[in-house]
Enzyme design. Sequence first.
Site, PDB file in Angstrom:
ATOM      1  N   SER A 111       0.836  -1.199   0.000  1.00 21.60           N
ATOM      2  CA  SER A 111       0.000   0.000   0.000  1.00 21.60           C
ATOM      3  C   SER A 111       0.870   1.249   0.000  1.00 21.60           C
ATOM      4  O   SER A 111       1.970   1.260   0.574  1.00 21.60           O
ATOM      5  CB  SER A 111      -0.858  -0.023   1.267  1.00 21.60           C
ATOM      6  OG  SER A 111      -1.427   1.239   1.508  1.00 21.60           O
ATOM      7  N   TYR A 169      -2.163  -1.456  11.023  1.00 19.48           N
ATOM      8  CA  TYR A 169      -2.398  -1.937   9.652  1.00 19.48           C
ATOM      9  C   TYR A 169      -1.232  -1.535   8.744  1.00 19.48           C
ATOM     10  O   TYR A 169      -0.646  -2.358   8.048  1.00 19.48           O
ATOM     11  CB  TYR A 169      -3.724  -1.371   9.091  1.00 19.48           C
ATOM     12  CG  TYR A 169      -3.756  -1.369   7.586  1.00 19.48           C
ATOM     13  CD1 TYR A 169      -3.954  -2.565   6.891  1.00 19.48           C
ATOM     14  CD2 TYR A 169      -3.537  -0.199   6.849  1.00 19.48           C
ATOM     15  CE1 TYR A 169      -3.930  -2.581   5.498  1.00 19.48           C
ATOM     16  CE2 TYR A 169      -3.514  -0.207   5.473  1.00 19.48           C
ATOM     17  CZ  TYR A 169      -3.711  -1.399   4.797  1.00 19.48           C
ATOM     18  OH  TYR A 169      -3.679  -1.409   3.426  1.00 19.48           O
ATOM     19  N   LYS A 181       1.983  -3.818   6.626  1.00 17.72           N
ATOM     20  CA  LYS A 181       2.425  -3.737   5.216  1.00 17.72           C
ATOM     21  C   LYS A 181       3.930  -3.466   5.161  1.00 17.72           C
ATOM     22  O   LYS A 181       4.654  -4.044   4.357  1.00 17.72           O
ATOM     23  CB  LYS A 181       1.649  -2.643   4.463  1.00 17.72           C
ATOM     24  CG  LYS A 181       0.174  -2.956   4.285  1.00 17.72           C
ATOM     25  CD  LYS A 181      -0.050  -4.194   3.421  1.00 17.72           C
ATOM     26  CE  LYS A 181      -1.481  -4.666   3.408  1.00 17.72           C
ATOM     27  NZ  LYS A 181      -1.686  -5.971   2.752  1.00 17.72           N
TER      28      LYS A 181
HETATM   29  C1  UD1 Z   1      -7.458   4.293   3.672  1.00 20.45           C
HETATM   30  C2  UD1 Z   1      -6.329   3.961   4.609  1.00 20.45           C
HETATM   31  C3  UD1 Z   1      -5.228   3.275   3.829  1.00 20.45           C
HETATM   32  C4  UD1 Z   1      -5.790   2.009   3.201  1.00 20.45           C
HETATM   33  C5  UD1 Z   1      -6.979   2.347   2.327  1.00 20.45           C
HETATM   34  C6  UD1 Z   1      -7.664   1.072   1.890  1.00 20.45           C
HETATM   35  C7  UD1 Z   1      -6.437   5.707   6.367  1.00 20.45           C
HETATM   36  C8  UD1 Z   1      -5.732   6.871   6.977  1.00 20.45           C
HETATM   37  N1  UD1 Z   1      -5.841   5.176   5.273  1.00 20.45           N
HETATM   38  O1  UD1 Z   1      -6.936   5.196   2.704  1.00 20.45           O
HETATM   39  O2  UD1 Z   1      -4.170   2.963   4.684  1.00 20.45           O
HETATM   40  O3  UD1 Z   1      -4.802   1.386   2.412  1.00 20.45           O
HETATM   41  O4  UD1 Z   1      -7.939   3.112   3.062  1.00 20.45           O
HETATM   42  O5  UD1 Z   1      -8.580   1.338   0.899  1.00 20.45           O
HETATM   43  O6  UD1 Z   1      -7.476   5.283   6.822  1.00 20.45           O
HETATM   44  N2  UD1 Z   1     -13.236  10.804   3.386  1.00 20.45           N
HETATM   45  C9  UD1 Z   1     -14.232  11.703   3.688  1.00 20.45           C
HETATM   46  N3  UD1 Z   1     -15.427  11.217   4.118  1.00 20.45           N
HETATM   47  C10 UD1 Z   1     -15.672   9.893   4.277  1.00 20.45           C
HETATM   48  C11 UD1 Z   1     -14.638   8.969   3.957  1.00 20.45           C
HETATM   49  C12 UD1 Z   1     -13.438   9.470   3.540  1.00 20.45           C
HETATM   50  O7  UD1 Z   1     -14.042  12.908   3.564  1.00 20.45           O
HETATM   51  O8  UD1 Z   1     -16.779   9.523   4.698  1.00 20.45           O
HETATM   52  C13 UD1 Z   1     -11.948  11.324   2.899  1.00 20.45           C
HETATM   53  C14 UD1 Z   1     -10.773  10.937   3.790  1.00 20.45           C
HETATM   54  O9  UD1 Z   1     -10.633  11.832   4.847  1.00 20.45           O
HETATM   55  C15 UD1 Z   1      -9.641  10.973   2.780  1.00 20.45           C
HETATM   56  C16 UD1 Z   1     -10.290  10.540   1.453  1.00 20.45           C
HETATM   57  O10 UD1 Z   1     -11.694  10.728   1.644  1.00 20.45           O
HETATM   58  O11 UD1 Z   1      -9.177  12.272   2.623  1.00 20.45           O
HETATM   59  C17 UD1 Z   1     -10.045   9.094   1.121  1.00 20.45           C
HETATM   60  O12 UD1 Z   1     -10.361   8.311   2.256  1.00 20.45           O
HETATM   61  P1  UD1 Z   1     -10.413   6.711   2.217  1.00 20.45           P
HETATM   62  O13 UD1 Z   1     -11.275   6.259   1.107  1.00 20.45           O
HETATM   63  O14 UD1 Z   1     -10.757   6.238   3.594  1.00 20.45           O
HETATM   64  O15 UD1 Z   1      -8.935   6.281   1.822  1.00 20.45           O
HETATM   65  P2  UD1 Z   1      -7.532   6.624   2.522  1.00 20.45           P
HETATM   66  O16 UD1 Z   1      -7.712   7.266   3.830  1.00 20.45           O
HETATM   67  O17 UD1 Z   1      -6.704   7.330   1.516  1.00 20.45           O
END
Ligand code: UD1
Length: 335
Positions: free
Chosen positions: A125, A152, A156
């Site tokens: 990842s 997690y 990795k």
């Molecule tokens: C997350 C994990 C990452 C993992 C991946 C698996 C964290 C910090 N990182 O990535 O280690 O490999 O998932 O798929 O959790 N967001 C919103 N509202 C929401 C959901 C998300 O604003 O309801 C935003 C988050 O703050 C972020 C972006 O969307 O800025 C992407 O979030 P997400 O899909 O959870 O992925 P990652 O955080 O990048």
Amino acid sequence: MKVLVTGGTGFIGSHTVVELQLAGHDVVAIDNFENSSRSVLDNIAKITGKPVVFEQADIRNKEELKAVFTKHSGIEAVIHFAAYKAVGESVLKPLAYYENNVGGTVNLLQTMAEFNIHNLVFSSSCTVYGNVEANALPITENSPVVKANSPYGNTKKICEELLQDCAKASPINIVSLRYFNPIGAHDSALIGELPMGVPNNLVPFITQAAIGKHQSLTVHGNDYPTPDGTCIRDYIHVVDLAKAHVKAIAFRSSNNYAVFNIGTGNGNSVLEVIQTFEKVSNQPLTYTIGPRRQGDVVQIFASCEKAINELGWKAERSLENALETAWKWEQHLSQ
Ligand code: UD1
């Protein structure tokens, strides 16, 4: 090639089984169904026209792994997806994460060695890069791997390290693929992501909100140092990601170990994802701006030059297409 896929009924695993079968490989899939369902097997077969050779097995159980390798002789490569992946849960249950993600990988490597199988593709990842400075983007594989900010992420990092050690010690060929943010679903809408409980990830939450499972979506912070204040990620279509694995099983590195970023090379903000979803689905989304989510990195997107030049792989699908297929999948689930 005859390829064993661990976690073969999961989100990325199922799409990879499809692409392997379509490319003419013989696949043996295993899964323990802890985070997936048996019906995925029928849906893969509907897409490819080939039944999936499958065994229910848990990578934490070496006897079960041995039984799979004994029954299905002639396996030439293993693609290892089976792992836990929820960041928040890993903070609460670190030992379960180390047991499954690290212990399971050790069991698999030991069993592969016993059966003289020398090719492995590992699901890593971009989390291993941590919070990167804007001037380090797009991030290359030469960027330092930093201390993980969750158990997690640490699993990795540890797995990458143990795989490097194994590649030095024995004639095993290992490719670690560092995924950016996999989203989307198969065009057929027969397979896709099946989040358990309320999804933490952005795109499954968006599609569930659009179908009415949640009243509103929360954007986790809009005061980041990015053009619109929301975090930036590299969202990659799961079918593109699956195809990278088909390339990776044939890749041979000169020093037995190689790592590739698997992303699109484009960064999109949370608001851009929301707006693009609204456009392709014609569904308005209700969202509010909430506080920052703990542990989020500000922005990250991949340099894909190494994958393009050495693996011969490049993402082909757009964010629009990924969100369209994710939406089609959500609608299919609700039928
Ligand atoms: C997350 C994990 C990452 C993992 C991946 C698996 C964290 C910090 N990182 O990535 O280690 O490999 O998932 O798929 O959790 N967001 C919103 N509202 C929401 C959901 C998300 O604003 O309801 C935003 C988050 O703050 C972020 C972006 O969307 O800025 C992407 O979030 P997400 O899909 O959870 O992925 P990652 O955080 O990048």
